[in-house]
Design a protein around this motif. Structure first.
Motif, PDB file in Angstrom:
ATOM      1  N   THR A  36       0.834  -1.208   0.000  1.00  0.00           N
ATOM      2  CA  THR A  36       0.000   0.000   0.000  1.00  0.00           C
ATOM      3  C   THR A  36       0.863   1.251   0.000  1.00  0.00           C
ATOM      4  OG1 THR A  36      -1.793  -1.142   1.165  1.00  0.00           O
ATOM      5  CG2 THR A  36      -1.764   1.267   1.283  1.00  0.00           C
ATOM      6  N   MET A  37       1.900   1.276   0.821  1.00  0.00           N
ATOM      7  CA  MET A  37       2.766   2.449   0.888  1.00  0.00           C
ATOM      8  C   MET A  37       3.533   2.652  -0.411  1.00  0.00           C
ATOM      9  SD  MET A  37       1.937   3.640   3.759  1.00  0.00           S
ATOM     10  CE  MET A  37       3.104   4.999   3.898  1.00  0.00           C
ATOM     11  N   VAL A  38       4.029   1.571  -1.011  1.00  0.00           N
ATOM     12  CA  VAL A  38       4.726   1.690  -2.296  1.00  0.00           C
ATOM     13  C   VAL A  38       3.768   2.219  -3.362  1.00  0.00           C
ATOM     14  CG1 VAL A  38       5.855   0.389  -4.148  1.00  0.00           C
ATOM     15  CG2 VAL A  38       6.454  -0.061  -1.764  1.00  0.00           C
ATOM     16  N   SER A  39       2.527   1.735  -3.357  1.00  0.00           N
ATOM     17  CA  SER A  39       1.529   2.219  -4.320  1.00  0.00           C
ATOM     18  C   SER A  39       1.263   3.708  -4.134  1.00  0.00           C
ATOM     19  CB  SER A  39       0.224   1.431  -4.149  1.00  0.00           C
ATOM     20  OG  SER A  39       0.411   0.057  -4.416  1.00  0.00           O
ATOM     21  N   LEU A  40       1.141   4.143  -2.893  1.00  0.00           N
ATOM     22  CA  LEU A  40       0.938   5.568  -2.617  1.00  0.00           C
ATOM     23  C   LEU A  40       2.107   6.394  -3.138  1.00  0.00           C
ATOM     24  CD1 LEU A  40      -0.527   5.608   1.008  1.00  0.00           C
ATOM     25  CD2 LEU A  40      -1.557   6.701  -0.982  1.00  0.00           C
ATOM     26  N   GLN A  41       3.322   5.931  -2.924  1.00  0.00           N
ATOM     27  CA  GLN A  41       4.497   6.665  -3.382  1.00  0.00           C
ATOM     28  C   GLN A  41       4.524   6.777  -4.899  1.00  0.00           C
ATOM     29  OE1 GLN A  41       7.509   4.280  -1.450  1.00  0.00           O
ATOM     30  NE2 GLN A  41       7.687   5.688   0.268  1.00  0.00           N
ATOM     31  N   ILE A  42       4.170   5.707  -5.579  1.00  0.00           N
ATOM     32  CA  ILE A  42       4.148   5.727  -7.040  1.00  0.00           C
ATOM     33  C   ILE A  42       3.068   6.684  -7.540  1.00  0.00           C
ATOM     34  CG2 ILE A  42       3.607   4.312  -9.067  1.00  0.00           C
ATOM     35  CD1 ILE A  42       5.080   1.998  -7.607  1.00  0.00           C
ATOM     36  N   ALA A  43       1.905   6.693  -6.875  1.00  0.00           N
ATOM     37  CA  ALA A  43       0.828   7.604  -7.274  1.00  0.00           C
ATOM     38  C   ALA A  43       1.194   9.053  -6.988  1.00  0.00           C
ATOM     39  CB  ALA A  43      -0.468   7.224  -6.562  1.00  0.00           C
ATOM     40  N   LEU A  44       1.858   9.314  -5.868  1.00  0.00           N
ATOM     41  CA  LEU A  44       2.325  10.674  -5.571  1.00  0.00           C
ATOM     42  C   LEU A  44       3.322  11.140  -6.630  1.00  0.00           C
ATOM     43  CD1 LEU A  44       2.822  10.445  -1.702  1.00  0.00           C
ATOM     44  CD2 LEU A  44       1.260  12.003  -2.878  1.00  0.00           C
ATOM     45  N   THR A  45       4.213  10.256  -7.043  1.00  0.00           N
ATOM     46  CA  THR A  45       5.191  10.611  -8.078  1.00  0.00           C
ATOM     47  C   THR A  45       4.489  10.952  -9.384  1.00  0.00           C
ATOM     48  OG1 THR A  45       6.863   9.195  -7.058  1.00  0.00           O
ATOM     49  CG2 THR A  45       7.202   9.785  -9.357  1.00  0.00           C
ATOM     50  N   ALA A  46       3.455  10.182  -9.730  1.00  0.00           N
ATOM     51  CA  ALA A  46       2.694  10.474 -10.951  1.00  0.00           C
ATOM     52  C   ALA A  46       2.044  11.847 -10.864  1.00  0.00           C
ATOM     53  CB  ALA A  46       1.637   9.390 -11.168  1.00  0.00           C
ATOM     54  N   LEU A  47       1.523  12.199  -9.690  1.00  0.00           N
ATOM     55  CA  LEU A  47       0.906  13.516  -9.523  1.00  0.00           C
ATOM     56  C   LEU A  47       1.945  14.623  -9.644  1.00  0.00           C
ATOM     57  CD1 LEU A  47      -1.558  15.224  -8.942  1.00  0.00           C
ATOM     58  CD2 LEU A  47      -1.238  14.791  -6.490  1.00  0.00           C
ATOM     59  N   TRP A  48       3.100  14.449  -9.009  1.00  0.00           N
ATOM     60  CA  TRP A  48       4.156  15.450  -9.142  1.00  0.00           C
ATOM     61  C   TRP A  48       4.546  15.635 -10.605  1.00  0.00           C
ATOM     62  CZ3 TRP A  48       4.910  19.009  -5.888  1.00  0.00           C
ATOM     63  CH2 TRP A  48       4.889  18.799  -4.510  1.00  0.00           C
TER      64      TRP A  48
END
Length: 449
Positions: free
Chosen positions: A155-167
């Motif tokens: 879950t945390m890795v998925s959140l980090q990947i999604a945050l990177t996509a938003l950035w």
């Protein structure tokens, strides 16, 4: 109301002050103000220059207050010479410890790019681990399984990947990446060394194996220096080992429960901070040796590529060489101490000055600050989220990145606004800038955020 980014720029400090006063006068008058999003879009796209200021706002009252502070010189600023040279930006991916119940919900509701990226991760996690990341994030605290290692880490890795996509959708891309323990998975994907499918496979299969050593040991975070931590480990007779060196005065120790409990009592008596981290296993220690063969088998299909941008390894403290992110690397990532402080030192020495933590809540900014200060280096330290203030904290960091010379994708930030010629108000503001204004207030020196 959804937060927005107010940002303005000018070619000189005097002109920037005139511009800020013009906006303040307009908002105080309060007549014929458009929607806040349109106002912020017009402000951001109507000016340019190396003298910049930006902040997150969620109402006109909020904007007026922050403009008053800026006009009075009460806001820390990034110097224009920093803006002009655009210092190197590092994405810092956290390990465990940044999680909180409710994380991701605001971003899921308000940011379509984040939502779509998280759904892509969700499909892969469902395939590899049999649960839904999005469902877990939406469940009440009493029903979610985020206290289970093999649910939390994917879950945390998925959140980090999604945050990177938003950035990235906002126009912000890193010049280098670094990850702390589990955070190296998202860092490897961001750097181009692993595909999305491979990254989620590593996160799911690695965390599933870690459940086998649950209860055999734990981790403790301390305010011991690396040298002091090594001395404690040597004196323990094998009961304790150094699992990570986060900064010149922050370390992580691994050991059995009895040894760690005794250490906590001893250090508390000396008024030295030491706390056993709940919900962890003794990774980065001999306890994971029994997983070696099974982890290699689980990750044997990895076909890593050379990274497209520097990934500073917290296994070696050096940039990853070639296609070096195969199964053997992820065993080293799990077994060897986390050399986070050394990696940050090398990033600073390479000229990187802006460190953006990619996590649900900042947990690494303090160790980064301590490491930079120890090396007498300057830095701007920014979060990608805070508890119960996800979008606003990201926009505040985006404002500092803008002041550090980054050029946001304004169209992505204001998707409902349409580009065109100058609006009447933009033209009026630019005309105000051309008129002299006496006694501009000097800007304050920038500080780390």
């Amino acid at each position: 109301m959804n937060p927005r980014l107010f940002a303005v720029a000018a070619g000189t400090e005097d002109l920037l002050q005139v511009l800020l006063h013009a906006h303040l006068d307009r908002i105080r008058a309060g007549r014929d103000l458009p929607a806040l999003a349109r106002y912020c879009h017009e402000a951001a796209t109507g000016t340019t220059g190396a003298h910049r200021i930006a902040f997150a706002v969620d109402s006109y009252d909020d904007l007026r207050t922050q403009l008053e502070e800026a006009c009075a010189g009460e806001v820390g600023r990034v110097p224009a010479q920093v803006t002009a040279r655009r210092p190197g930006l590092v994405f810092v991916f956290a390990g465990q410890g940044a999680q909180w119940y409710g994380m991701g919900r605001e971003l899921l509701a308000q940011q379509p790019v984040f939502r779509e990226a998280l759904l892509q991760c969700d499909r892969l996690v469902s395939e590899f681990a049999g649960f839904s990341v999005v469902e877990q994030l939406k469940l009440p605290a009493g029903e979610a399984r985020l206290d289970e290692l093999d649910v939390l880490q994917p879950t945390m890795v998925s959140l980090q990947i999604a945050l990177t996509a938003l950035w990235r959708s906002w126009g912000i891309t890193p010049d280098a990446v670094v990850g702390h323990s589990m955070g190296e998975i998202a860092a490897a994907h961001t750097a181009g060394g692993l595909t999305l499918r491979e990254a989620l496979m590593v996160a799911c299969r690695r965390s599933a194996l870690l459940r086998r050593i649950s209860g055999k040991g734990a981790l403790a975070t301390t305010e011991l220096s690396p040298a002091e931590a090594r001395a404690v480990a040597e004196a323990s007779g094998g009961g304790i080992s150094v699992a990570g060196e986060n900064s010149p005065r922050s370390t992580v120790l691994a050991g059995d429960s009895h040894s760690l409990a005794a250490l906590v009592a001893e250090l508390e008596a000396r008024d030295v901070y030491c706390r056993v981290i709940k919900g962890t296993v003794a990774s980065h220690s001999h306890y994971v040796e029994e997983l070696r063969e099974d982890l290699h088998t689980a990750l044997r299909t990895l076909e890593p590529a050379p990274t497209r941008l520097p990934m500073y390894s917290t296994v070696t403290a050096e940039p990853v060489r070639g296609a070096g992110l195969g199964a053997a690397y992820w065993m080293r990532n799990l077994r060897e101490p986390v050399r986070f402080a050394a990696a940050v030192e090398h990033l600073g020495a390479a000229g990187h000055e802006v460190f953006l933590e990619v996590s649900a809540h900042p947990v690494l900014l303090s160790p980064v600050r301590q490491t930079l200060e120890h090396g007498e280096r300057q830095g701007w330290l920014l979060p990608s989220g805070r508890r119960r203030a996800e979008v606003r904290s990201m926009l505040a960091s985006l404002g500092t990145l803008y002041a550090c010379g980054r050029e946001p994708n304004w169209a992505a930030l204001f998707p409902q606004e349409r580009a065109g010629g100058l609006t009447p108000y933009q033209a009026a503001v630019l005309e105000a800038v051309r008129r002299p204004r006496p006694a501009p207030v000097a800007a304050g020196r920038a500080v780390s955020a």
